[in-house]
Design a protein around this motif. Structure first.
Motif, PDB file in Angstrom:
ATOM      1  N   ARG A   1       2.199  -9.985  18.761  1.00  0.00           N
ATOM      2  CA  ARG A   1       2.612 -11.209  18.067  1.00  0.00           C
ATOM      3  C   ARG A   1       2.129 -11.233  16.614  1.00  0.00           C
ATOM      4  NH1 ARG A   1       0.346 -16.068  20.798  1.00  0.00           N
ATOM      5  NH2 ARG A   1      -1.407 -14.685  21.296  1.00  0.00           N
ATOM      6  N   ALA A   2       1.148 -10.399  16.302  1.00  0.00           N
ATOM      7  CA  ALA A   2       0.618 -10.358  14.941  1.00  0.00           C
ATOM      8  C   ALA A   2       0.136  -8.956  14.617  1.00  0.00           C
ATOM      9  CB  ALA A   2      -0.534 -11.356  14.782  1.00  0.00           C
ATOM     10  N   LEU A   3       0.167  -8.635  13.339  1.00  0.00           N
ATOM     11  CA  LEU A   3      -0.411  -7.395  12.831  1.00  0.00           C
ATOM     12  C   LEU A   3      -1.842  -7.723  12.425  1.00  0.00           C
ATOM     13  CD1 LEU A   3      -0.236  -4.452  11.763  1.00  0.00           C
ATOM     14  CD2 LEU A   3       0.636  -5.421   9.614  1.00  0.00           C
ATOM     15  N   VAL A   4      -2.799  -7.132  13.124  1.00  0.00           N
ATOM     16  CA  VAL A   4      -4.222  -7.432  12.912  1.00  0.00           C
ATOM     17  C   VAL A   4      -4.896  -6.225  12.282  1.00  0.00           C
ATOM     18  CG1 VAL A   4      -6.417  -7.962  14.047  1.00  0.00           C
ATOM     19  CG2 VAL A   4      -4.297  -9.049  14.842  1.00  0.00           C
ATOM     20  N   GLY A   5      -5.718  -6.480  11.287  1.00  0.00           N
ATOM     21  CA  GLY A   5      -6.411  -5.360  10.668  1.00  0.00           C
ATOM     22  C   GLY A   5      -7.629  -5.787   9.899  1.00  0.00           C
ATOM     23  N   ALA A   6      -8.121  -4.885   9.062  1.00  0.00           N
ATOM     24  CA  ALA A   6      -9.360  -5.082   8.327  1.00  0.00           C
ATOM     25  C   ALA A   6      -9.120  -5.095   6.834  1.00  0.00           C
ATOM     26  CB  ALA A   6     -10.357  -3.976   8.672  1.00  0.00           C
ATOM     27  N   GLY A   7      -9.891  -5.912   6.139  1.00  0.00           N
ATOM     28  CA  GLY A   7      -9.888  -5.918   4.698  1.00  0.00           C
ATOM     29  C   GLY A   7     -11.239  -5.494   4.150  1.00  0.00           C
ATOM     30  N   THR A   8     -11.305  -5.355   2.834  1.00  0.00           N
ATOM     31  CA  THR A   8     -12.526  -4.907   2.153  1.00  0.00           C
ATOM     32  C   THR A   8     -13.030  -3.610   2.779  1.00  0.00           C
ATOM     33  OG1 THR A   8     -13.009  -7.276   1.876  1.00  0.00           O
ATOM     34  CG2 THR A   8     -14.661  -5.737   1.079  1.00  0.00           C
ATOM     35  N   VAL A   9     -12.117  -2.691   3.028  1.00  0.00           N
ATOM     36  CA  VAL A   9     -12.478  -1.389   3.590  1.00  0.00           C
ATOM     37  C   VAL A   9     -12.827  -0.462   2.420  1.00  0.00           C
ATOM     38  CG1 VAL A   9     -11.745   0.538   5.024  1.00  0.00           C
ATOM     39  CG2 VAL A   9     -10.926  -1.780   5.532  1.00  0.00           C
ATOM     40  N   LEU A  10     -14.067  -0.028   2.372  1.00  0.00           N
ATOM     41  CA  LEU A  10     -14.563   0.785   1.263  1.00  0.00           C
ATOM     42  C   LEU A  10     -14.804   2.234   1.643  1.00  0.00           C
ATOM     43  CD1 LEU A  10     -17.216  -1.737  -0.139  1.00  0.00           C
ATOM     44  CD2 LEU A  10     -14.812  -1.511  -0.795  1.00  0.00           C
ATOM     45  N   ASP A  11     -15.095   2.476   2.908  1.00  0.00           N
ATOM     46  CA  ASP A  11     -15.486   3.803   3.385  1.00  0.00           C
ATOM     47  C   ASP A  11     -14.378   4.395   4.256  1.00  0.00           C
ATOM     48  OD1 ASP A  11     -16.666   6.054   4.483  1.00  0.00           O
ATOM     49  OD2 ASP A  11     -18.507   5.033   5.105  1.00  0.00           O
ATOM     50  N   PRO A  12     -13.867   5.572   3.912  1.00  0.00           N
ATOM     51  CA  PRO A  12     -12.833   6.181   4.760  1.00  0.00           C
ATOM     52  C   PRO A  12     -13.262   6.321   6.212  1.00  0.00           C
ATOM     53  CG  PRO A  12     -13.014   7.370   2.684  1.00  0.00           C
ATOM     54  CD  PRO A  12     -14.148   6.393   2.709  1.00  0.00           C
ATOM     55  N   ALA A  13     -14.559   6.517   6.462  1.00  0.00           N
ATOM     56  CA  ALA A  13     -15.046   6.681   7.828  1.00  0.00           C
ATOM     57  C   ALA A  13     -14.853   5.429   8.674  1.00  0.00           C
ATOM     58  CB  ALA A  13     -16.523   7.082   7.817  1.00  0.00           C
TER      59      ALA A  13
END
Length: 206
Positions: free
Chosen positions: A62-74
């Motif tokens: 029902r939604a696309l959920v994810g992360a913001g302020t991602v600084l590290d590729p790991a």
């Protein structure tokens, strides 16, 4: 679905900076009920991977959920493991884009210059976050879209609220990342729902 499909459902990305795991599911349900289809939990929030996991399990497709302020590729692999399907950065880092794509996620990195935009697209970005939008203008966006590959989704982020969305949309914004205008730490689900309704109304007017 790709990024354009999600933005076609609703071009607003709810940025829940500071949200806590115990409240995130109720807030997510309130957002979905108001038509918001993309939800971002910044990694500088309390226990962000827990919140992302709870949202992903609760919201499903029902939604696309994810992360913001991602600084590290790991971090990309950990976000994917938690159930996240979207990575957003505040900065122009092609390594984070490549890591997000390798983990099977959509990537919307931040940029401010044409050089950054082209480098991020070359790395595989699905869309671009014009940040901070307060330091740019709709005229800047229009000029960028004239030189970037046709159809590149650009989302202004920073200072976007109901009163200033129309000129950005007229300039070609594919959507917006919305922070404090949709959620501030301490907001309950009804408060977030009311903010989302105001934004949706302004979007319809734009």
């Amino acid at each position: 679905m790709d990024l354009k499909d999600w933005l076609a459902r609703c071009p607003l990305v709810a940025i829940l900076r500071g949200v806590r795991p115990a409240e995130v599911e109720a807030i997510g349900e309130a957002l979905i009920a108001e038509g918001i289809a993309v939800i971002e939990v910044p990694l500088n929030s309390p226990d962000p991977l827990d919140s992302i996991g709870r949202l992903a399990r609760r919201c499903g497709d029902r939604a696309l959920v994810g992360a913001g302020t991602v600084l590290d590729p790991a971090d990309c692999a950990r976000i994917a493991e938690a159930g996240g399907r979207l990575v957003v950065t505040p900065h122009a880092d092609p390594d984070v884009v490549r890591a997000a794509k390798a983990a099977g996620m959509l990537a919307v990195p931040g940029f401010f210059t044409p050089g950054e935009a082209f480098a991020l697209l070359k790395a595989g970005a699905d869309g671009l976050k014009l940040f901070p939008a307060e330091a740019a203008s709709p005229a800047v966006l229009k000029a960028l879209l004239a030189v970037l590959p046709k159809g590149t989704p650009i989302l202004p982020v920073g200072g976007i609220e109901p009163g200033n969305m129309a000129p950005w949309r007229a300039a070609g914004a594919a959507g917006f990342g919305i922070g404090s205008a949709i959620y501030r730490p301490g907001d309950d689900a009804p408060t977030v729902a009311a903010k989302a309704r105001a934004l949706q109304g302004a979007l319809a007017g734009a």
